[in-house]
Design a protein around this motif. Structure first.
Motif: not given
Length: 402
Positions: A132, A157, A180, A189, A217, A227, A231, A234
């Motif tokens: 990330l 996320f 992050a 990712l 994630v 997590s 996804l 972001i």
């Protein structure tokens, strides 16, 4: 469009291992038998627990799939899977654990709210993907940044997943920007799980649907709820995520709090998971032969803390023996050692003498000297999360040994 998907057929369930214990069908939540866990350092994909809050999405137009990275950033971008795969790829061995692992045992003290789990809402996998921190550099955020010029301090996320708790909106969660953007935090990712997805024949999925295909994630050392799977986007934001699962769930309350006096604003969202262990080679009530008995299981701690020691008692906690610990065959496990996987669980084994019906107990100590609490009553909470009390298994001496 960000995260564009083809038609979603939620009714078509992915194929699953027949040995999974299904804890709820809608949404689908299941765990393997505990005996499956200690046999393999890396948990096979089909034996990795399945945790969902809504119907499992289908993302089938992978050519048009993309993830938007936007919010309080200088240079927002739309990233395709090709863009993400062009970044340096990292393999990170990390244990994911649902915050509700061992909830069923906690509910025996007092009723709790949530999906019932035995000790197997946990698994260890090799996750492959882009860091990330590298993704955020593409939108102008340097490594080790705690804030952006426009005031972004958290990374949110957002999932393709829809759930009733968000009134039909997407599942979402966040982590601090400093975490992050720290390459050492290994936030990924991920598009691969246990190496599945590299040079596979066309049509095979790198991650399967249960585990977030095509992109998820992975936040190592943190409860699994952060997590985010499937996804979609972001967002760099000023405050932590205000979604249901950050603000109205997965928070640790004292035993004195009940549904009549709860104030969600008095507690922070749970992030790191505490030190945990479980005996996996025995079920709750086992017949064993008189004499030497060997038990095996897992131990893990959040935040990248290693396991310094696992103690096992064969007489209900009166006396203890130190278990052997290992990750890889032939390589000694050293807590915080350079060759040890800092985000991964440790498997343990101990042998003791059993002469009568007894209780076998396990407790782990991490590298910060945190130890599991003795009694579940002391950590009972109304949501039944973080049951890290000593793991106890009742055994009786079988007639065949007499």
């Amino acid at each position: 469009m960000p995260g564009l998907r083809g038609p979603s057929d939620y009714s078509k369930e992915p194929p699953r291992h027949p040995c999974l214990q299904i804890n709820s069908k809608e949404p689908f939540n299941a765990e393997p038998p505990r005996s499956a866990l200690f046999r393999s350092y890396v948990t096979p994909v089909d034996l990795f627990y399945k945790r969902n809050h809504g119907p499992i999405p289908v993302v089938d137009d992978i050519e048009r799939y993309s993830v938007s990275v936007s919010g309080l950033v200088e240079n927002p971008k739309e990233l395709s899977m090709k863009d993400i795969r062009m970044l340096p790829k990292y393999d990170v061995t990390a244990t994911l654990q649902c915050a509700g692992n061992r909830r069923t045992a906690m509910s025996k003290t007092r009723t709790v709210k949530g999906v019932g789990w035995d000790v197997s809402a946990i698994g260890n996998a090799v996750w492959g993907g882009a860091k990330l921190a590298d993704i955020l550099e593409l939108v102008g955020i340097p490594k080790l940044s705690s804030s952006t010029k426009s005031g972004g301090k958290h990374v949110e996320f957002v999932s393709v997943d829809r759930c009733k708790e968000e009134n039909g909106g997407p599942y979402k969660a966040s982590i601090p920007l400093i975490q992050a953007t720290n390459p050492e935090a290994d936030v990924l990712l991920a598009y691969e799980m246990n190496g599945e997805g590299g040079a596979l024949p066309t049509g095979k999925q790198p991650l399967n649907r249960d585990h977030g295909y095509p992109l998820r994630v992975v936040v190592p050392g943190v409860i699994g709820a952060r997590s985010v799977k499937w996804l979609d986007s972001i967002d760099v934001v000023a405050e932590e995520c205000q979604g249901f699962f950050m603000q109205k769930d997965y928070k640790m309350f004292p035993p004195s709090v009940n549904w009549d006096n709860i104030n969600w604003n008095t507690r922070r969202p749970q992030m790191d998971f505490p030190v945990q262990s479980a005996i996996c080679s025995l079920e709750e009530a086992n017949a064993v032969k008189l004499g030497k008995v060997t038990v095996s299981g897992y131990a893990a701690s959040g935040g990248g803390r290693g396991i310094e020691r696992v103690d096992v008692s064969f007489d209900g906690g009166k006396t203890w023996v130190e278990a052997s610990r290992y990750q890889k065959t032939g390589i000694p496990y050293v807590s915080d050692g350079e060759s040890s996987d800092k985000w991964a669980w440790v498997l343990f084994e101990a042998t003791g003498d059993v002469q009568r019906n007894t209780e076998i107990v396990a407790k782990a100590v991490d590298s910060a000297a945190n130890v599991q609490p003795e009694n579940v009553e002391d950590i009972w909470n109304l949501r039944g999360i973080l049951n890290t009390s000593w793991h106890r298994v009742q055994v009786r001496v079988g007639h065949s040994a007499m």
